[in-house]
Design a protein around this motif. Structure first.
Motif, PDB file in Angstrom:
ATOM      1  N   LEU A 179       0.826  -1.210   0.000  1.00 58.09           N
ATOM      2  CA  LEU A 179       0.000   0.000   0.000  1.00 58.09           C
ATOM      3  C   LEU A 179       0.859   1.259   0.000  1.00 58.09           C
ATOM      4  N   ALA A 180       1.989   1.234   0.709  1.00 57.81           N
ATOM      5  CA  ALA A 180       2.881   2.392   0.700  1.00 57.81           C
ATOM      6  C   ALA A 180       3.387   2.675  -0.705  1.00 57.81           C
ATOM      7  N   ALA A 181       3.699   1.612  -1.459  1.00 58.07           N
ATOM      8  CA  ALA A 181       4.119   1.785  -2.847  1.00 58.07           C
ATOM      9  C   ALA A 181       2.954   2.268  -3.703  1.00 58.07           C
ATOM     10  N   LEU A 218       3.321   0.672  17.250  1.00 58.71           N
ATOM     11  CA  LEU A 218       3.536   1.624  16.155  1.00 58.71           C
ATOM     12  C   LEU A 218       4.509   2.691  16.623  1.00 58.71           C
ATOM     13  N   THR A 219       5.678   2.731  16.004  1.00 55.22           N
ATOM     14  CA  THR A 219       6.667   3.761  16.286  1.00 55.22           C
ATOM     15  C   THR A 219       6.905   4.579  15.019  1.00 55.22           C
ATOM     16  N   MET A 220       7.653   5.657  15.157  1.00 55.69           N
ATOM     17  CA  MET A 220       8.043   6.517  14.025  1.00 55.69           C
ATOM     18  C   MET A 220       6.832   6.896  13.168  1.00 55.69           C
ATOM     19  N   PRO A 221       5.827   7.555  13.747  1.00 60.30           N
ATOM     20  CA  PRO A 221       4.625   7.871  12.966  1.00 60.30           C
ATOM     21  C   PRO A 221       4.879   8.806  11.795  1.00 60.30           C
ATOM     22  N   ASP A 222       5.989   9.535  11.817  1.00 63.40           N
ATOM     23  CA  ASP A 222       6.295  10.424  10.690  1.00 63.40           C
ATOM     24  C   ASP A 222       6.476   9.633   9.392  1.00 63.40           C
ATOM     25  N   VAL A 223       6.948   8.391   9.506  1.00 65.97           N
ATOM     26  CA  VAL A 223       7.099   7.557   8.306  1.00 65.97           C
ATOM     27  C   VAL A 223       5.724   7.288   7.697  1.00 65.97           C
ATOM     28  N   LEU A 224       4.757   7.021   8.529  1.00 65.22           N
ATOM     29  CA  LEU A 224       3.391   6.799   8.058  1.00 65.22           C
ATOM     30  C   LEU A 224       2.789   8.081   7.522  1.00 65.22           C
ATOM     31  N   ALA A 225       3.058   9.192   8.199  1.00 66.00           N
ATOM     32  CA  ALA A 225       2.529  10.481   7.737  1.00 66.00           C
ATOM     33  C   ALA A 225       3.048  10.824   6.347  1.00 66.00           C
ATOM     34  N   GLU A 226       4.282  10.415   6.042  1.00 65.07           N
ATOM     35  CA  GLU A 226       4.850  10.682   4.721  1.00 65.07           C
ATOM     36  C   GLU A 226       4.091   9.952   3.618  1.00 65.07           C
ATOM     37  N   TRP A 231      19.711   6.061  10.546  1.00 66.19           N
ATOM     38  CA  TRP A 231      18.441   6.279   9.850  1.00 66.19           C
ATOM     39  C   TRP A 231      18.633   6.762   8.415  1.00 66.19           C
ATOM     40  N   PRO A 232      19.357   7.868   8.184  1.00 72.45           N
ATOM     41  CA  PRO A 232      19.465   8.331   6.794  1.00 72.45           C
ATOM     42  C   PRO A 232      20.402   7.496   5.934  1.00 72.45           C
ATOM     43  N   SER A 233      21.325   6.778   6.562  1.00 74.33           N
ATOM     44  CA  SER A 233      22.360   6.084   5.798  1.00 74.33           C
ATOM     45  C   SER A 233      22.017   4.646   5.458  1.00 74.33           C
ATOM     46  N   PHE A 234      21.245   3.975   6.332  1.00 75.34           N
ATOM     47  CA  PHE A 234      21.001   2.555   6.113  1.00 75.34           C
ATOM     48  C   PHE A 234      19.531   2.151   6.203  1.00 75.34           C
ATOM     49  N   PRO A 273       7.694   0.668  10.533  1.00 71.47           N
ATOM     50  CA  PRO A 273       8.417   1.696   9.760  1.00 71.47           C
ATOM     51  C   PRO A 273       9.279   1.127   8.636  1.00 71.47           C
ATOM     52  N   PRO A 274      10.092   0.060   8.868  1.00 70.26           N
ATOM     53  CA  PRO A 274      10.884  -0.480   7.763  1.00 70.26           C
ATOM     54  C   PRO A 274      10.040  -0.983   6.593  1.00 70.26           C
ATOM     55  N   VAL A 275       8.911  -1.620   6.880  1.00 69.38           N
ATOM     56  CA  VAL A 275       8.062  -2.119   5.791  1.00 69.38           C
ATOM     57  C   VAL A 275       7.485  -0.960   4.992  1.00 69.38           C
ATOM     58  N   LEU A 276       7.055   0.096   5.664  1.00 74.04           N
ATOM     59  CA  LEU A 276       6.564   1.277   4.953  1.00 74.04           C
ATOM     60  C   LEU A 276       7.666   1.876   4.075  1.00 74.04           C
ATOM     61  N   ILE A 277       8.881   1.902   4.600  1.00 73.54           N
ATOM     62  CA  ILE A 277      10.003   2.442   3.822  1.00 73.54           C
ATOM     63  C   ILE A 277      10.286   1.561   2.613  1.00 73.54           C
ATOM     64  N   SER A 278      10.166   0.244   2.766  1.00 72.57           N
ATOM     65  CA  SER A 278      10.417  -0.641   1.626  1.00 72.57           C
ATOM     66  C   SER A 278       9.454  -0.334   0.484  1.00 72.57           C
TER      67      SER A 278
END
Length: 501
Positions: free
Chosen positions: A29-31, A72-80, A152-155, A483-488
């Motif tokens: 869904l994120a994709a 649920l952590t890092m909600p900013d990832v979801l907000a993005e 976070w930004p590098s890996f 968060p990692p799955v959303l980033i993927s």
């Protein structure tokens, strides 16, 4: 990039090429949200009747349970994700910060609340462990903050498809200086001395499928995400409200989601991906496909031979879990949303998991979503208890084991003050059930995160020999967790959009 920008770059033909996303879990869904918002023709196919994948839901009688992640952590990832489609998360999925994030209960009767705010948390540590340990904790908190800022930004929030992404001498030197390449247990013990506080900042290694003695220190960032960044929960609808909101945003952005249909084959032609064939017999033409489902099972027939990845030749899976969902005819006064009950043992419990055996004295994660009013009738509540256990790849056999573990768990809960739950409405999910739900080795936590299954060494996000074939979800980088799955999913979408720039 806007649709107009894509056309201006000469990518109109690519823009109109259809994309099929296989799986309506969080990664898929994120994709889909990002691709549809960029003007692409997107179809999501999902075998189940609802979105969510691992972030699922189940109802028994008048009770509704979240069957996937509860943290649920890092909600900013979801907000993005929502922002990519021009929507505010506060409008489509309002969240509340839990307080405490966790309540940690130890076998000696003491407890530690993980609370918002640095000074408030230091005071909690001082109350439990004394002033000297509180001072050590303040310094440790700064260390894991530094690890997070470095990683976070590098890996984590970066495409690791190419080996050169891993080669960052300055960043690696900084991680080494912070202790990131020591074992997690040793790193934490070099800062903290109270065994209870050490447990509070190392149990998170189980999230990546490893014991604190085997996990690298870089995974202290999970403790940072949990204990510093905070834990959140949707105000309405439980955790399953997350994929429901994402699916709604994807559809408003123009994506088509088809439920109850299964992808059975990704077809290829001379230029890579050409179509996705469904179990209905339909053939969906596609220039790109995003595979966001269990990857080892996908390689067993869904994917073309050219998609094989050497990283999956001998996958090492994370432990699994036994989960009991209860429907209670009462409310639990003073119960925290998340309570972790530590067992007396520690190293021995991880040794049992590594050997494929049940833990002799497991730690239990108890989730009480008391604020989710729609999950139970008035005056009632739901309770979920998770016990880590072996996956099916290392177990000698599971016949009869679930009933024995259930009986032991019910006795343990009674001893912890939850009362006699033997007659309460109950839904049990064990490793064989996880396997029936489509999870390889009967674990919903995919492959573990040992060094050789991390970052570039994790299955690639794109198939090198099959142009147009991309992957999202737990099996590819960054890995396991919301968060990692959303980033993927974001990374998969970015790779596809790059072809039009």
């Amino acid at each position: 990039m806007s649709i107009i920008g894509l056309r201006a770059c000469g990518g109109e033909e690519e823009l109109m090429s259809p994309i099929v996303v296989i799986g309506a879990g969080l990664g898929g869904l994120a994709a889909a949200v990002r691709l549809a918002a960029a003007g692409r023709e997107v179809t999501v196919v999902e075998a189940r009747e609802v979105p969510g994948g691992c972030c699922g839901t189940a109802s028994v009688g008048d009770y509704r349970f979240d069957t996937g992640p509860s943290v649920l952590t890092m909600p900013d990832v979801l907000a993005e994700v929502f922002a990519a489609a021009g929507e505010e998360m506060a409008d489509v999925l309002p969240l509340r910060r839990l307080d405490p994030y966790y309540r940690l209960r130890y076998h000696d009767g003491s407890h530690l609340d993980i609370v918002p705010g640095e000074e408030a948390m230091i005071e909690q540590v001082r109350r439990l462990c004394g002033g000297a340990e509180a001072d050590r904790y303040r310094r440790f908190r700064a260390t894991i903050g530094g690890l997070f800022a470095c990683e976070w930004p590098s890996f984590i929030d970066r495409d690791m498809t190419r080996l050169r992404s891993l080669v960052q001498p300055g960043v690696l030197a900084r991680l080494a200086a912070l202790g990131g390449f020591r074992r997690l247990d040793r790193l934490v013990r070099s800062h903290l001395t109270d065994a209870r506080l050490i447990k509070a900042h190392t149990f998170q290694s189980l999230y990546v499928g490893l014991s604190p003695q085997r996990a690298l220190g870089v995974y202290a960032v999970i403790a940072h995400m949990d204990t510093v960044g905070g834990v959140f929960f949707p105000r309405h609808g439980g955790m399953h409200a997350i994929p429901r909101a994402m699916a709604a945003v994807a559809e408003r952005a123009g994506a088509r989601i088809r439920y109850g249909v299964r992808a059975v084959e990704v077809e290829t032609g001379s230029h890579g991906v050409s179509a996705v064939r469904l179990d209905t017999g339909e053939r969906l033409a596609a220039r790109h496909a995003v595979v966001a489902c269990d990857l080892p099972r996908a390689h067993a027939g869904l994917l073309p031979a050219g998609a094989r990845d050497w990283r999956l030749r001998r996958p090492r899976y994370s432990p699994s879990c036994l989960v009991l969902h209860f429907g209670l005819d009462r409310r639990l006064a003073g119960q925290a949303h998340h309570t972790l009950h530590f067992g007396r043992g520690w190293s021995s419990t991880f040794s049992a998991l590594n050997a494929g055996r049940p833990q002799p004295d497991p730690s239990l994660l108890v989730t009480y979503p008391g604020s989710d009013a729609g999950a139970a009738p008035p005056g009632h509540a739901t309770l979920t208890v998770l016990e880590p256990t072996a996956n099916l790849s290392g177990a000698d056999g599971w016949d009869g084991l679930t009933s024995r573990l259930e009986e032991r768990l019910l006795g343990r809960l009674a001893g912890l003050g939850y009362g006699d739950l033997t007659s309460a409405l109950r839904l049990t999910v064990d490793p064989p059930a996880w396997a029936r739900l489509g999870h390889s080795a009967g674990t919903p936590f995919a492959m573990d995160h040992r060094f050789t299954q991390t970052a570039w060494f994790r299955p690639a996000g794109a198939a090198r020999r099959v142009p147009g074939l991309h992957f999202a979800g737990m099996y590819t980088a960054p890995g396991v967790g919301v968060p990692p799955v959303l980033i993927s999913g974001k990374l998969a979408a970015e790779r596809i959009l790059e072809t039009s720039r």
